[in-house]
Design a protein around this motif. Structure first.
Motif, PDB file in Angstrom:
ATOM      1  N   ALA A 332       0.773  -1.231   0.143  1.00  0.00           N
ATOM      2  CA  ALA A 332       0.178  -0.138   0.082  1.00  0.00           C
ATOM      3  C   ALA A 332       0.948   1.232   0.118  1.00  0.00           C
ATOM      4  CB  ALA A 332      -0.909  -0.044   1.334  1.00  0.00           C
ATOM      5  N   LEU A 333       1.770   1.205   0.880  1.00  0.00           N
ATOM      6  CA  LEU A 333       2.771   2.294   1.002  1.00  0.00           C
ATOM      7  C   LEU A 333       3.386   2.686  -0.444  1.00  0.00           C
ATOM      8  CD1 LEU A 333       4.177   2.063   4.454  1.00  0.00           C
ATOM      9  CD2 LEU A 333       2.869   3.697   3.758  1.00  0.00           C
ATOM     10  N   ALA A 334       3.914   1.418  -0.932  1.00  0.00           N
ATOM     11  CA  ALA A 334       4.668   1.605  -2.255  1.00  0.00           C
ATOM     12  C   ALA A 334       3.607   2.428  -3.260  1.00  0.00           C
ATOM     13  CB  ALA A 334       5.186   0.295  -2.826  1.00  0.00           C
ATOM     14  N   TYR A 335       2.492   1.627  -3.651  1.00  0.00           N
ATOM     15  CA  TYR A 335       1.532   2.132  -4.197  1.00  0.00           C
ATOM     16  C   TYR A 335       1.162   3.742  -4.079  1.00  0.00           C
ATOM     17  CZ  TYR A 335      -2.883   3.057  -6.829  1.00  0.00           C
ATOM     18  OH  TYR A 335      -3.960   3.896  -7.354  1.00  0.00           O
ATOM     19  N   GLN A 336       1.165   4.159  -2.992  1.00  0.00           N
ATOM     20  CA  GLN A 336       0.697   5.564  -2.482  1.00  0.00           C
ATOM     21  C   GLN A 336       2.042   6.482  -3.194  1.00  0.00           C
ATOM     22  OE1 GLN A 336      -1.983   6.853  -2.025  1.00  0.00           O
ATOM     23  NE2 GLN A 336      -3.270   4.807  -1.805  1.00  0.00           N
ATOM     24  N   PHE A 337       3.144   5.989  -2.748  1.00  0.00           N
ATOM     25  CA  PHE A 337       4.436   6.665  -2.909  1.00  0.00           C
ATOM     26  C   PHE A 337       4.480   7.092  -4.245  1.00  0.00           C
ATOM     27  CE2 PHE A 337       9.009   7.093  -3.693  1.00  0.00           C
ATOM     28  CZ  PHE A 337       9.218   7.985  -2.811  1.00  0.00           C
ATOM     29  N   VAL A 338       4.368   5.929  -5.294  1.00  0.00           N
ATOM     30  CA  VAL A 338       4.403   6.014  -6.721  1.00  0.00           C
ATOM     31  C   VAL A 338       3.369   7.040  -7.275  1.00  0.00           C
ATOM     32  CG1 VAL A 338       4.252   4.813  -8.749  1.00  0.00           C
ATOM     33  CG2 VAL A 338       5.575   3.828  -6.958  1.00  0.00           C
ATOM     34  N   GLN A 341       4.423  10.389  -6.479  1.00  0.00           N
ATOM     35  CA  GLN A 341       5.567  10.782  -7.218  1.00  0.00           C
ATOM     36  C   GLN A 341       4.905  11.166  -8.533  1.00  0.00           C
ATOM     37  OE1 GLN A 341       8.139   7.645  -7.387  1.00  0.00           O
ATOM     38  NE2 GLN A 341       9.719   8.837  -6.199  1.00  0.00           N
ATOM     39  N   VAL A 342       4.036  10.514  -9.277  1.00  0.00           N
ATOM     40  CA  VAL A 342       3.448  10.750 -10.516  1.00  0.00           C
ATOM     41  C   VAL A 342       2.858  11.972 -10.459  1.00  0.00           C
ATOM     42  CG1 VAL A 342       1.850   9.933 -12.365  1.00  0.00           C
ATOM     43  CG2 VAL A 342       3.290   8.202 -11.288  1.00  0.00           C
ATOM     44  N   GLU A 343       1.838  12.368  -9.338  1.00  0.00           N
ATOM     45  CA  GLU A 343       1.010  13.642  -9.377  1.00  0.00           C
ATOM     46  C   GLU A 343       2.270  14.909  -9.176  1.00  0.00           C
ATOM     47  OE1 GLU A 343      -1.385  13.032  -6.168  1.00  0.00           O
ATOM     48  OE2 GLU A 343      -2.851  11.585  -7.294  1.00  0.00           O
ATOM     49  N   ALA A 344       3.342  14.512  -8.418  1.00  0.00           N
ATOM     50  CA  ALA A 344       4.035  15.537  -8.248  1.00  0.00           C
ATOM     51  C   ALA A 344       5.046  15.939  -9.653  1.00  0.00           C
ATOM     52  CB  ALA A 344       5.230  15.179  -7.280  1.00  0.00           C
ATOM     53  N   LEU A 399       0.705  13.738   5.360  1.00  0.00           N
ATOM     54  CA  LEU A 399       0.534  13.616   6.576  1.00  0.00           C
ATOM     55  C   LEU A 399      -0.800  12.777   6.883  1.00  0.00           C
ATOM     56  CD1 LEU A 399       1.561  17.253   8.355  1.00  0.00           C
ATOM     57  CD2 LEU A 399       2.700  15.006   8.443  1.00  0.00           C
ATOM     58  N   ARG A 400      -1.660  12.977   6.172  1.00  0.00           N
ATOM     59  CA  ARG A 400      -3.163  12.453   5.993  1.00  0.00           C
ATOM     60  C   ARG A 400      -2.739  10.866   6.009  1.00  0.00           C
ATOM     61  NH1 ARG A 400      -6.372  10.941   2.034  1.00  0.00           N
ATOM     62  NH2 ARG A 400      -8.760  10.657   2.938  1.00  0.00           N
ATOM     63  N   PHE A 401      -2.062  10.732   4.993  1.00  0.00           N
ATOM     64  CA  PHE A 401      -1.719   9.263   4.616  1.00  0.00           C
ATOM     65  C   PHE A 401      -1.068   8.544   5.697  1.00  0.00           C
ATOM     66  CE2 PHE A 401       1.262   6.163   2.681  1.00  0.00           C
ATOM     67  CZ  PHE A 401       0.481   5.057   2.327  1.00  0.00           C
ATOM     68  N   MET A 402      -0.052   9.245   6.533  1.00  0.00           N
ATOM     69  CA  MET A 402       0.482   8.735   7.734  1.00  0.00           C
ATOM     70  C   MET A 402      -0.555   8.413   8.754  1.00  0.00           C
ATOM     71  SD  MET A 402       4.267  10.709   7.943  1.00  0.00           S
ATOM     72  CE  MET A 402       4.579  10.163   9.249  1.00  0.00           C
ATOM     73  N   ARG A 403      -1.250   9.272   8.882  1.00  0.00           N
ATOM     74  CA  ARG A 403      -2.417   8.888   9.832  1.00  0.00           C
ATOM     75  C   ARG A 403      -3.205   7.805   9.529  1.00  0.00           C
ATOM     76  NH1 ARG A 403      -3.050  14.829   9.830  1.00  0.00           N
ATOM     77  NH2 ARG A 403      -4.806  14.641   8.488  1.00  0.00           N
ATOM     78  N   LEU A 404      -3.669   7.689   8.347  1.00  0.00           N
ATOM     79  CA  LEU A 404      -4.280   6.395   7.883  1.00  0.00           C
ATOM     80  C   LEU A 404      -3.846   5.318   7.914  1.00  0.00           C
ATOM     81  CD1 LEU A 404      -6.019   8.156   4.497  1.00  0.00           C
ATOM     82  CD2 LEU A 404      -7.343   7.721   6.729  1.00  0.00           C
ATOM     83  N   ALA A 405      -2.306   5.290   8.000  1.00  0.00           N
ATOM     84  CA  ALA A 405      -1.494   4.050   7.813  1.00  0.00           C
ATOM     85  C   ALA A 405      -1.551   3.569   9.386  1.00  0.00           C
ATOM     86  CB  ALA A 405      -0.387   4.224   7.505  1.00  0.00           C
ATOM     87  N   ARG A 406      -2.054   4.348  10.312  1.00  0.00           N
ATOM     88  CA  ARG A 406      -1.979   4.011  11.622  1.00  0.00           C
ATOM     89  C   ARG A 406      -3.409   3.858  12.326  1.00  0.00           C
ATOM     90  NH1 ARG A 406       2.175   8.824  14.013  1.00  0.00           N
ATOM     91  NH2 ARG A 406       3.875   8.145  12.810  1.00  0.00           N
ATOM     92  N   ARG A 407      -4.194   4.121  11.649  1.00  0.00           N
ATOM     93  CA  ARG A 407      -5.751   3.927  11.878  1.00  0.00           C
ATOM     94  C   ARG A 407      -6.360   2.636  11.329  1.00  0.00           C
ATOM     95  NH1 ARG A 407      -6.526   6.951  16.569  1.00  0.00           N
ATOM     96  NH2 ARG A 407      -4.956   8.566  16.183  1.00  0.00           N
ATOM     97  N   ASP A 408      -7.246   2.077  12.180  1.00  0.00           N
ATOM     98  CA  ASP A 408      -8.145   1.154  11.719  1.00  0.00           C
ATOM     99  C   ASP A 408      -9.248   1.812  10.647  1.00  0.00           C
ATOM    100  OD1 ASP A 408     -11.163  -0.535  12.517  1.00  0.00           O
ATOM    101  OD2 ASP A 408      -9.633  -1.360  11.508  1.00  0.00           O
TER     102      ASP A 408
END
Length: 594
Positions: A332-338, A341-344, A399-408
């Protein structure tokens, strides 16, 4: 699975024509790999007679064979050379798909998603349907692993649209059904689509994909409590699945039969298939079936009273489950990171275009010195403001993605991994300051019955309501998380056993009390197990085992009660020791403590 998909495909007739030999080699590469290798050798001796495109196609087939043998380190540069240098779009797409496959298999998820994104960008100009099928199939499979089920299903829909019949349509329908199943589509429509996929695959003798679809149908039946239907379906096709020598599907079948027989109450058969699952999954490093097998072996040995083996399997289960969660999170993190990156890069290109426009305007307005200077400053400030706004939005997104990665995702509280991290950190602080702490495990009673009777929507509501009730009674320093399913954990820092018992009893009463104005049809209660650092020390694993043992006793003694683990060192003492404490709710609502 796409690599094994051709096993049932019919072989083409023999021909001395080199073009026909290339086509035949491509057709039989998984059906009869030995004959495929012989054809490659024959074609390699006649490369002079091949056209430029045919030579590239031969190079791709040779690189594919290297990957098929598992030598990914050697196959990768061969495929990268083809992607970089071949002028043929179809061959480049086939090579890109093969490279994405081996990158995903090697857990190099970030690069796999990057390669896939580049291939999908080129897909609109590819007219060869087989090349499109190869890319779309890999995209659907890879995105399922990242939890992007709707996107995976959309790529499967494109395959189905390209192939109104035949083998590739069968594979497209399987990918669609599998993505929808994992995405939680409605029961009635999904079961109908699954049967259509099975029929489409059996018509073209693609039994591997038919049986893979049956795996999802059986898993769905187990979720609905139709255990006998699941067992009948799995048993009738298990021997055929074994013959494929495809260990992942075989281990998944064995894990499902373990779960089904356990639900049926046939402990002997459940244990037999659980051990078989462990053997298969360990050979092939498939974590999810291994997690299921270890969890059920733990429950079986605990039911037998063999607590030493139960503890051993519980530790293996926790290790395997952590590995599974780490792999899921990594995907999931790899997908979101890529994706970011594409959006950036797109934003960066837009900004470069804007800067180019600014330079052009500056050159056009040089003869108007004053006006040009003012316009340049205004435009430059606009660009800087745009960049600043983009950086702010990107930072907020991260920051929002980091919060989501920690939450159910359902309840919004800590997920299992983050709960474990926070709890261990709190326990380390408590150990340094020599302060007591208590761990409470909560398990909703008869939750499966609620799901089966009222549906998963009602079950989700019950989980959210239970979490909201608990949050009303928690302090800001308490660590609250969802351990899995209907089980929750609360770590109470600076809490004695008596205080933890009192707070757990308040939570028990609050959970079992139906809120005013809510339907009385669903009765909700929970069982509680408590462990204290006073007796178990500051090791989270020991606290979890002790609290789980206390929770087991609460379940065994009638549910809807609180049980405290005693001042002994093992689960055996927790169950029968005079040091245990139990509290259960009675008609008056007063707690009974023993």
């Amino acid at each position: 699975m796409l690599l094994l998909a051709g096993r049932a495909a019919p072989a083409s007739p023999a021909s001395s024509n080199l073009a026909d030999l290339l086509g035949r080699a491509d057709t039989i590469k998984t059906v009869d790999n030995a004959a495929f290798v012989e054809l490659l050798a024959l074609l390699d001796k006649n490369t002079v007679a091949l056209s430029a495109t045919q030579k590239w196609r031969l190079r791709y087939l040779k690189a594919w064979q290297v990957a098929y043998l598992g030598d990914f380190a050697k196959a990768r540069p061969l495929l990268e050379t083809i992607i970089r240098e071949t002028p043929d779009d179809a061959i480049r797409m086939h090579a890109a798909a093969a490279l994405v496959n081996i990158l995903g298999y090697s857990h190099q998820y970030e690069e796999a998603y990057t390669r896939l994104d580049h291939a999908l960008d080129e897909l609109p100009k590819v007219t060869d349907k087989d090349a499109r099928f190869h890319i779309l199939g890999e995209a659907s499979q890879l995105l399922v692993g990242a939890g992007q089920y709707d996107l995976a299903a959309s790529y499967a829909d494109q395959i189905i649209a390209d192939y109104p019949s035949g083998r590739n349509r069968c594979i497209g329908m399987y990918l669609k059904v599998h993505a929808d199943f994992l995405g939680g589509k409605s029961a009635q429509s999904w079961r109908s689509q699954a049967q259509q996929a099975i029929n489409a695959c059996t018509q073209v003798n693609e039994n591997l994909f038919a049986d893979a679809t049956r795996r999802d149908v059986a898993s769905f039946a187990i979720r609905q409590g139709r255990t006998v239907d699941a067992i009948n379906l799995l048993e009738s096709h298990y021997l055929n699945v074994v013959k494929y020598h495809y260990l992942e599907l075989t281990s998944e079948y064995a894990a499902l039969m373990t779960e089904a027989y356990w639900q049926k109450g046939d402990t002997s058969r459940a244990e037999e298939f659980a051990l078989n699952t462990v053997d298969l999954a360990q050979k092939s490093e498939f974590i999810e079936p291994l997690t299921t097998a270890y969890q059920l072996l733990y429950q079986i040995d605990r039911q037998k009273g063999d607590l030493r083996d139960a503890l051993n399997y519980h530790e293996k289960y926790m290790t395997a489950d952590k590995g599974r969660l780490d792999d899921v999170r990594e995907k999931a993190l790899a997908y979101q990171f890529v994706k970011q990156q594409v959006e950036a890069k797109k934003v960066e290109l837009d900004e470069l275009n804007k800067q180019n426009q600014i330079l052009q305007l500056q050159q056009a307005l040089d003869h108007k010195a004053v006006e040009a200077g003012r316009l340049y400053i205004a435009l430059l400030l606009t660009v800087l403001a745009s960049i600043g706004l983009w950086l702010l939005r990107l930072k907020r997104s991260q920051l929002r993605f980091m919060r989501l990665a920690r939450r159910d995702g359902l309840t919004g509280i800590f997920n299992r991994q983050h709960f474990v991290d926070e709890a261990e950190q709190t326990l380390r602080y408590a150990a340094k300051s020599m302060r007591m702490a208590c761990l409470i495990l909560i398990d909703l009673d008869h939750f499966k019955l609620i799901n089966d009777t009222h549906g998963h929507t009602a079950g989700d509501h019950v989980l959210r309501r239970a979490v909201a009730v608990c949050q009303q009674h928690l302090h800001s320093c308490d660590v609250f998380g969802r351990i899995g399913g209907e089980e929750f954990g609360i770590l109470l820092p600076e809490s004695s056993v008596i205080q933890a018992l009192e707070r757990a009893e308040r939570l028990r009463v609050a959970i079992s009390t139906t809120p005013e104005g809510e339907s009385q049809d669903i009765t909700v209660s929970a069982s509680f197990g408590i462990a204290s650092t006073q007796h178990e020390g500051y090791d989270l694993r020991r606290l979890l085992i002790a609290a789980d043992s206390a929770l087991y006793r609460a379940k065994r003694d009638g549910r809807n009660r609180v049980v405290v683990s005693g001042p002994h060192n093992g689960p055996e003492a927790d169950r029968g020791s005079s040091g245990d404490h139990a509290a259960d709710g009675r008609a008056t609502g007063d707690p009974a403590i023993s």
